[in-house]
Design a protein around this motif. Structure first.
Motif, PDB file in Angstrom:
ATOM      1  N   GLY A 224      -1.291  32.800  24.305  1.00 47.85           N
ATOM      2  CA  GLY A 224      -0.578  34.080  24.376  1.00 47.85           C
ATOM      3  C   GLY A 224       0.588  34.031  25.339  1.00 47.85           C
ATOM      4  O   GLY A 224       1.663  34.579  25.075  1.00 47.85           O
ATOM      5  N   MET A 225       0.387  33.350  26.457  1.00 42.63           N
ATOM      6  CA  MET A 225       1.451  33.208  27.447  1.00 42.63           C
ATOM      7  C   MET A 225       2.634  32.447  26.840  1.00 42.63           C
ATOM      8  O   MET A 225       3.792  32.829  27.019  1.00 42.63           O
ATOM      9  CB  MET A 225       0.899  32.455  28.664  1.00 42.63           C
ATOM     10  CG  MET A 225       1.750  32.496  29.887  1.00 42.63           C
ATOM     11  SD  MET A 225       0.905  31.790  31.327  1.00 42.63           S
ATOM     12  CE  MET A 225       0.616  30.115  30.823  1.00 42.63           C
ATOM     13  N   THR A 226       2.339  31.400  26.097  1.00 49.66           N
ATOM     14  CA  THR A 226       3.389  30.595  25.466  1.00 49.66           C
ATOM     15  C   THR A 226       4.140  31.419  24.420  1.00 49.66           C
ATOM     16  O   THR A 226       5.367  31.385  24.354  1.00 49.66           O
ATOM     17  CB  THR A 226       2.776  29.341  24.823  1.00 49.66           C
ATOM     18  OG1 THR A 226       2.059  28.619  25.826  1.00 49.66           O
ATOM     19  CG2 THR A 226       3.847  28.451  24.241  1.00 49.66           C
ATOM     20  N   TYR A 227       3.404  32.186  23.609  1.00 52.68           N
ATOM     21  CA  TYR A 227       4.049  33.001  22.577  1.00 52.68           C
ATOM     22  C   TYR A 227       4.828  34.170  23.165  1.00 52.68           C
ATOM     23  O   TYR A 227       5.828  34.604  22.606  1.00 52.68           O
ATOM     24  CB  TYR A 227       3.018  33.522  21.570  1.00 52.68           C
ATOM     25  CG  TYR A 227       2.351  32.429  20.777  1.00 52.68           C
ATOM     26  CD1 TYR A 227       3.094  31.403  20.204  1.00 52.68           C
ATOM     27  CD2 TYR A 227       0.980  32.415  20.592  1.00 52.68           C
ATOM     28  CE1 TYR A 227       2.477  30.394  19.484  1.00 52.68           C
ATOM     29  CE2 TYR A 227       0.360  31.411  19.873  1.00 52.68           C
ATOM     30  CZ  TYR A 227       1.115  30.404  19.311  1.00 52.68           C
ATOM     31  OH  TYR A 227       0.517  29.412  18.605  1.00 52.68           O
ATOM     32  N   ALA A 228       4.383  34.697  24.293  1.00 53.26           N
ATOM     33  CA  ALA A 228       5.050  35.850  24.911  1.00 53.26           C
ATOM     34  C   ALA A 228       6.421  35.488  25.459  1.00 53.26           C
ATOM     35  O   ALA A 228       7.285  36.361  25.593  1.00 53.26           O
ATOM     36  CB  ALA A 228       4.177  36.421  26.021  1.00 53.26           C
TER      37      ALA A 228
END
Length: 190
Positions: free
Chosen positions: A112-116
């Motif tokens: 999620g951090m990478t996609y955000a």
């Protein structure tokens, strides 16, 4: 050489590069913020010219851009200082994060951090594009800017021409074409 200037060069380039996730394109707006807005070392136009010059040369743009700016502000020492400041965050983060993130890459929080980050990078690129279009509008006018934008889009996306070829072609046209003042002087002299 002014030690405070060298320190400011290092801080500006380090700060932009430590926060610039994903390489050159998302980092360029951060360098712009430091160089144009915070320290006022360059105007928007000068910065745009530096980015255009960096795009014509091979290699990572952010290193070339930081080196050029460092040289313009602080000479040879500024160049070395800016390049070290640009490379250091990447080296540090690579050593720390790659090992750590690869161990936890399957955890939803890390994914999620990478996609955000992707939308934030997109917004930074849109802001930079808007600034470049404003600069182009000042030089080429509205019609010229719109025309060059659509021609570039067609050449890059639909004809799949490499960006370097387009940039070199536009530079060659700009060098060959005479400025309006020279044309008017030639007409007036005859």
């Amino acid at each position: 050489m002014n030690a405070q200037t060298q320190l400011n060069i290092f801080i500006a380039m380090f700060r932009a590069n430590i926060l610039g996730y994903g390489g050159g394109p998302p980092t360029i707006p951060l360098v712009h913020k430091e160089v144009v807005d915070k320290y006022k070392w360059m105007s928007d136009e000068e910065f745009s010219d530096a980015v255009a010059l960096g795009n014509t040369l091979p290699g990572p743009i952010i290193t070339k851009l930081c080196g050029y700016i460092g040289y313009q502000i602080g000479g040879t020492l500024g160049l070395i200082n800016a390049i070290i400041a640009a490379i250091m965050p990447t080296a540090i983060l690579t050593i720390i994060l790659v090992g750590t993130l690869s161990s936890f890459r399957d955890i939803p929080f890390v994914q999620g951090m990478t996609y955000a980050i992707a939308p934030v990078v997109g917004v930074l690129l849109i802001i930079m594009t808007f600034n470049f279009l404003k600069q182009s509008n000042k030089k080429a006018g509205f019609l010229g800017t719109v025309l060059l934008t659509f021609i570039s889009l067609i050449v890059l996306e639909w004809l799949n021409v490499h960006p370097a070829i387009l940039i070199v072609t536009l530079i060659a046209i700009a060098l060959i074409r005479k400025p309006k003042e020279e044309k008017q002087q030639e007409r007036g002299d005859h």
